[in-house]
Write a protein that holds these residues in place. Sequence first.
Motif, PDB file in Angstrom:
ATOM      1  N   PRO A  46       0.827  -1.222   0.000  1.00 32.25           N
ATOM      2  CA  PRO A  46       0.000   0.000   0.000  1.00 32.25           C
ATOM      3  C   PRO A  46       0.849   1.254   0.000  1.00 32.25           C
ATOM      4  O   PRO A  46       2.010   1.253   0.433  1.00 32.25           O
ATOM      5  CB  PRO A  46      -0.795  -0.125   1.301  1.00 32.25           C
ATOM      6  CG  PRO A  46       0.047  -0.991   2.193  1.00 32.25           C
ATOM      7  CD  PRO A  46       0.737  -1.965   1.279  1.00 32.25           C
ATOM      8  N   GLY A  47       0.238   2.334  -0.490  1.00 31.59           N
ATOM      9  CA  GLY A  47       0.917   3.621  -0.508  1.00 31.59           C
ATOM     10  C   GLY A  47       0.079   4.638  -1.249  1.00 31.59           C
ATOM     11  O   GLY A  47      -0.974   4.327  -1.796  1.00 31.59           O
ATOM     12  N   PRO A  48       0.510   5.897  -1.261  1.00 32.13           N
ATOM     13  CA  PRO A  48      -0.248   6.954  -1.934  1.00 32.13           C
ATOM     14  C   PRO A  48      -0.354   6.687  -3.437  1.00 32.13           C
ATOM     15  O   PRO A  48       0.638   6.357  -4.084  1.00 32.13           O
ATOM     16  CB  PRO A  48       0.554   8.223  -1.644  1.00 32.13           C
ATOM     17  CG  PRO A  48       1.926   7.738  -1.285  1.00 32.13           C
ATOM     18  CD  PRO A  48       1.747   6.413  -0.649  1.00 32.13           C
ATOM     19  N   GLY A  49      -1.582   6.842  -3.967  1.00 31.69           N
ATOM     20  CA  GLY A  49      -1.825   6.615  -5.385  1.00 31.69           C
ATOM     21  C   GLY A  49      -2.287   7.877  -6.075  1.00 31.69           C
ATOM     22  O   GLY A  49      -2.021   8.989  -5.628  1.00 31.69           O
ATOM     23  N   GLY A  50      -3.044   7.714  -7.157  1.00 36.85           N
ATOM     24  CA  GLY A  50      -3.551   8.866  -7.896  1.00 36.85           C
ATOM     25  C   GLY A  50      -2.426   9.718  -8.440  1.00 36.85           C
ATOM     26  O   GLY A  50      -1.430   9.211  -8.966  1.00 36.85           O
ATOM     27  N   ILE A  51      -2.558  11.032  -8.287  1.00 36.43           N
ATOM     28  CA  ILE A  51      -1.542  11.934  -8.827  1.00 36.43           C
ATOM     29  C   ILE A  51      -0.193  11.750  -8.136  1.00 36.43           C
ATOM     30  O   ILE A  51       0.852  12.082  -8.697  1.00 36.43           O
ATOM     31  CB  ILE A  51      -1.981  13.406  -8.716  1.00 36.43           C
ATOM     32  CG1 ILE A  51      -2.228  13.802  -7.252  1.00 36.43           C
ATOM     33  CG2 ILE A  51      -3.212  13.672  -9.553  1.00 36.43           C
ATOM     34  CD1 ILE A  51      -2.490  15.283  -7.063  1.00 36.43           C
ATOM     35  N   GLU A  79       5.346  10.006   9.255  1.00 38.56           N
ATOM     36  CA  GLU A  79       4.412   9.543  10.276  1.00 38.56           C
ATOM     37  C   GLU A  79       3.001   9.406   9.716  1.00 38.56           C
ATOM     38  O   GLU A  79       2.274   8.454  10.034  1.00 38.56           O
ATOM     39  CB  GLU A  79       4.418  10.494  11.471  1.00 38.56           C
ATOM     40  CG  GLU A  79       3.583   9.989  12.639  1.00 38.56           C
ATOM     41  CD  GLU A  79       3.770  10.826  13.890  1.00 38.56           C
ATOM     42  OE1 GLU A  79       3.070  10.545  14.876  1.00 38.56           O
ATOM     43  OE2 GLU A  79       4.609  11.745  13.889  1.00 38.56           O
ATOM     44  N   ALA A  80       2.600  10.339   8.856  1.00 37.41           N
ATOM     45  CA  ALA A  80       1.275  10.264   8.231  1.00 37.41           C
ATOM     46  C   ALA A  80       1.166   9.024   7.341  1.00 37.41           C
ATOM     47  O   ALA A  80       0.139   8.332   7.337  1.00 37.41           O
ATOM     48  CB  ALA A  80       1.012  11.530   7.417  1.00 37.41           C
ATOM     49  N   TRP A  81       2.211   8.736   6.588  1.00 29.92           N
ATOM     50  CA  TRP A  81       2.195   7.531   5.747  1.00 29.92           C
ATOM     51  C   TRP A  81       2.076   6.275   6.600  1.00 29.92           C
ATOM     52  O   TRP A  81       1.340   5.355   6.274  1.00 29.92           O
ATOM     53  CB  TRP A  81       3.467   7.474   4.901  1.00 29.92           C
ATOM     54  CG  TRP A  81       3.422   8.329   3.679  1.00 29.92           C
ATOM     55  CD1 TRP A  81       2.309   8.777   3.021  1.00 29.92           C
ATOM     56  CD2 TRP A  81       4.545   8.846   2.956  1.00 29.92           C
ATOM     57  NE1 TRP A  81       2.663   9.542   1.942  1.00 29.92           N
ATOM     58  CE2 TRP A  81       4.023   9.601   1.871  1.00 29.92           C
ATOM     59  CE3 TRP A  81       5.921   8.761   3.107  1.00 29.92           C
ATOM     60  CZ2 TRP A  81       4.844  10.250   0.952  1.00 29.92           C
ATOM     61  CZ3 TRP A  81       6.746   9.407   2.193  1.00 29.92           C
ATOM     62  CH2 TRP A  81       6.214  10.140   1.128  1.00 29.92           C
ATOM     63  N   LYS A  82       2.811   6.239   7.701  1.00 30.51           N
ATOM     64  CA  LYS A  82       2.732   5.069   8.583  1.00 30.51           C
ATOM     65  C   LYS A  82       1.316   4.893   9.114  1.00 30.51           C
ATOM     66  O   LYS A  82       0.777   3.775   9.128  1.00 30.51           O
ATOM     67  CB  LYS A  82       3.710   5.219   9.746  1.00 30.51           C
ATOM     68  CG  LYS A  82       3.616   4.093  10.787  1.00 30.51           C
ATOM     69  CD  LYS A  82       4.557   4.327  11.947  1.00 30.51           C
ATOM     70  CE  LYS A  82       4.109   5.484  12.814  1.00 30.51           C
ATOM     71  NZ  LYS A  82       2.868   5.169  13.576  1.00 30.51           N
ATOM     72  N   ASN A  83       0.690   5.979   9.550  1.00 29.45           N
ATOM     73  CA  ASN A  83      -0.657   5.908  10.096  1.00 29.45           C
ATOM     74  C   ASN A  83      -1.679   5.517   9.035  1.00 29.45           C
ATOM     75  O   ASN A  83      -2.660   4.820   9.324  1.00 29.45           O
ATOM     76  CB  ASN A  83      -1.043   7.251  10.725  1.00 29.45           C
ATOM     77  CG  ASN A  83      -0.205   7.573  11.952  1.00 29.45           C
ATOM     78  OD1 ASN A  83       0.328   6.682  12.600  1.00 29.45           O
ATOM     79  ND2 ASN A  83      -0.068   8.849  12.264  1.00 29.45           N
ATOM     80  N   ASP A  84      -1.476   5.961   7.803  1.00 31.96           N
ATOM     81  CA  ASP A  84      -2.442   5.705   6.735  1.00 31.96           C
ATOM     82  C   ASP A  84      -2.297   4.323   6.113  1.00 31.96           C
ATOM     83  O   ASP A  84      -3.300   3.696   5.737  1.00 31.96           O
ATOM     84  CB  ASP A  84      -2.295   6.758   5.622  1.00 31.96           C
ATOM     85  CG  ASP A  84      -2.756   8.140   6.059  1.00 31.96           C
ATOM     86  OD1 ASP A  84      -3.500   8.231   7.059  1.00 31.96           O
ATOM     87  OD2 ASP A  84      -2.363   9.129   5.402  1.00 31.96           O
ATOM     88  N   TYR A  85      -1.061   3.841   6.007  1.00 30.51           N
ATOM     89  CA  TYR A  85      -0.837   2.632   5.207  1.00 30.51           C
ATOM     90  C   TYR A  85      -0.217   1.469   5.967  1.00 30.51           C
ATOM     91  O   TYR A  85      -0.192   0.350   5.455  1.00 30.51           O
ATOM     92  CB  TYR A  85       0.055   2.970   4.006  1.00 30.51           C
ATOM     93  CG  TYR A  85      -0.530   4.047   3.120  1.00 30.51           C
ATOM     94  CD1 TYR A  85      -1.645   3.803   2.325  1.00 30.51           C
ATOM     95  CD2 TYR A  85       0.035   5.324   3.083  1.00 30.51           C
ATOM     96  CE1 TYR A  85      -2.183   4.796   1.520  1.00 30.51           C
ATOM     97  CE2 TYR A  85      -0.491   6.322   2.275  1.00 30.51           C
ATOM     98  CZ  TYR A  85      -1.605   6.051   1.496  1.00 30.51           C
ATOM     99  OH  TYR A  85      -2.133   7.031   0.699  1.00 30.51           O
ATOM    100  N   GLY A  86       0.331   1.723   7.164  1.00 24.93           N
ATOM    101  CA  GLY A  86       0.887   0.615   7.921  1.00 24.93           C
ATOM    102  C   GLY A  86       2.401   0.619   7.974  1.00 24.93           C
ATOM    103  O   GLY A  86       3.060   1.618   7.654  1.00 24.93           O
ATOM    104  N   PRO A  87       3.003  -0.509   8.368  1.00 30.93           N
ATOM    105  CA  PRO A  87       4.437  -0.554   8.660  1.00 30.93           C
ATOM    106  C   PRO A  87       5.351  -0.601   7.446  1.00 30.93           C
ATOM    107  O   PRO A  87       6.564  -0.495   7.591  1.00 30.93           O
ATOM    108  CB  PRO A  87       4.582  -1.843   9.473  1.00 30.93           C
ATOM    109  CG  PRO A  87       3.473  -2.718   8.979  1.00 30.93           C
ATOM    110  CD  PRO A  87       2.323  -1.790   8.693  1.00 30.93           C
ATOM    111  N   ILE A  88       4.788  -0.802   6.248  1.00 30.00           N
ATOM    112  CA  ILE A  88       5.603  -0.773   5.040  1.00 30.00           C
ATOM    113  C   ILE A  88       4.808  -0.036   3.960  1.00 30.00           C
ATOM    114  O   ILE A  88       3.653  -0.377   3.690  1.00 30.00           O
ATOM    115  CB  ILE A  88       6.016  -2.200   4.599  1.00 30.00           C
ATOM    116  CG1 ILE A  88       6.857  -2.148   3.329  1.00 30.00           C
ATOM    117  CG2 ILE A  88       4.812  -3.090   4.418  1.00 30.00           C
ATOM    118  CD1 ILE A  88       7.507  -3.487   3.001  1.00 30.00           C
ATOM    119  N   VAL A  89       5.408   0.999   3.382  1.00 25.22           N
ATOM    120  CA  VAL A  89       4.682   1.904   2.481  1.00 25.22           C
ATOM    121  C   VAL A  89       5.462   2.038   1.174  1.00 25.22           C
ATOM    122  O   VAL A  89       6.693   2.221   1.182  1.00 25.22           O
ATOM    123  CB  VAL A  89       4.499   3.296   3.123  1.00 25.22           C
ATOM    124  CG1 VAL A  89       3.728   4.216   2.194  1.00 25.22           C
ATOM    125  CG2 VAL A  89       3.778   3.172   4.463  1.00 25.22           C
TER     126      VAL A  89
END
Length: 512
Positions: A46-51, A79-89
Motif C-alpha cells: 500500500p501507498g499513496p496513489g492517484g496523482i 508519520e502520516a504515511w505510517k498511520n495511513d498505510y501501515g508498517p511498510i509503504v
Amino acid sequence: MRYTSLRLLSDVKAFTVYCCRCTVTTTTQPAEAVQSTGGKTLTDIPGPGGIYSLPFVGFRLHFKPFGKYDMRLISTKLEAWKNDYGPIVRVRLGKRWSLYLFDPDDIEKVFRGDQKYPERIALPLMSIYEKRQNLPSTLANTNGKEWHAMRGPTQKIMLRPKAVTKYAPKLSIIADDFVDSLKTSGRLDNLPFKLMEYSAEGVGMLCFNTRLGCITSDNTATPLMTYTKDFLDRLGSHFYRMIPSYMLFRTKFYVGFEEAANFLYSTVEEHINKALKDLKHASDNGIEHESNLLFDLLSTSGLTPAQVHRTITDVFIGGIDSTASSMTFLLFYLAKYPDKQERLFKDLQEHVPKKGQIQEETINNLPYLKACLKESFRLVFPIAGGTVRIMDKDITLKGYNIPKGTPMQLCSGTIGRDEQYFPQQDQFIPERWMRGDSRTDVNPFAHLPFGFGPRKCIGQRFAEQEIFICAAKLLRNYRVVLPPGVTDIPYFYCIFATPREPASFILEERED
C-alpha cells in the motif's frame, strides 16, 4: 555525531534527490526489471496513489507549495504515511517505486542482509563540487570496492572504544575553555552555532592534535566558523531547491558554496602538512610525538596517503555540525525537565571536576548521561528519517517479495515517536535506557541514530565522547534554565535537526 563524518548527512534528502532527479546511478538492477516469484509483490504494497504515483512529479506534490507538508520536516509526512498505510509503504520517487519501513523487525532484516559494499546515495552538491575541482570523492561520497578499501582500515581505529577515549583529557581542557568563555554573560546564546566552536576545537584535536582557536568569549566568529556555517547551510539547503541549476552552471548559490568549501579544504590541507612536518621532525630527532587520527591512519596498513587525506577531510568537515546540533537538543530537554537535570548533576558531582581533566574511564561511570543523550536522540532524531539501503538481492518483508535494487528508507526517527515501541513517547524519560529499569524492554533496531552494520557512522564514538564531555563540564558548573516563555524549540532538518531560530539558555552557576 547520525557525527557521521558526513555519513550523518541526511540520507532521506539525498535519497529524494537521487530518486527524483536521477543524478546518481546505481550498480544494482532496477526494481521494475526483476520479477518476484510467488506471494505478494512490490506492486501489492500500500501507498499513496492517484496523482502522487505519477513519475517524477508525484512525490513533490506531497509538499509545499503543492501540499500541506513542509519538506524540511519530512518526518511529519513519514508519520502520516505510517498511520495511513501501515508498517511498510510504497511511494513513487522519480521513475521508481521506493519503500519506507516502520517496523524494527523489518529494519533488522534489511541490515542483517547488507551486502559487502552497502550502497549509499552520493550528495549531489558535493559530487558536483568534487568533479569541478577535480577532487577524489570523500569517504561518505564513495561506494563499492573503493569505499571498502578506505573504510575497513579506518573503522578499526575510529570504532574501537580505546581509540577515542585517549582524547578525553584533552577534550576536557577544551570543554573547560568553552565553559570559561560563558562566565561573563551567564547565558548560552546563538545555538547551535556557539556550540560549534567547541566541536570544531574537538575535531581539530582529534584529527591534528592541535587547537584551532575557535572558542571566543563574545559573538565574534573566526573565519573558520563563518565558512563552516556557510558550507553547512548551503549543503543542507541544496536538497530543497526546486530547480538544481547549479548542476548546469556555476550559479551564485554554487559560487558561495565553492568559496566556503575551498576554505575548508585548504584549512585541512594546511593542518595535514603541518602535522606531517611535525611528525618528520620528531622522527628525525628521536622525539616521541603525540598521537592523533592523522598519524594513526598513516601508520595503518592498507591505506595510501591519498586515502588518508580524503578520510581526514571527511571526518574534519563532517564532525563539526552534528555534535553541536545534538548537544543543543540534549540541553533543551534537561532544562525542560529539571528533575532529570538534578539527577544527572548528582552523578556529575561525584565523578566530574568543575575544572580539570576528565580521565578515560570517567564516562563509563556516567550511565545516566548516556541515557539522557539516547533519549534526546529519540525525541529529536538527528536526521530526517533514517538510513537508506539499496539491496543487491531479493528480500521478503511482511510477506511481500521485494526485488533487488529497490531503495528502502529505514524510518528509525518515526519509530522513536511510536507509542507501540516507546510508551509515553512524548516524554523525556532517560530511565527507559537504564539497565535494571522496568522500562528498558526496547527493540535494539527501534533506535539507531548512528545506523548499523558496515556503513554505520564512523565517527560515532568520538561524537558521543565530545557531547558527553562538554555536557558534563557545562552541567557540572551551571544549572541550565529555559528563558521565560520558552517551552519548546521548533526545528527542521537542514543537514541535521536544527532549531528554526537560534536557541538560548540561562546559566545559573552551581555551588558545591
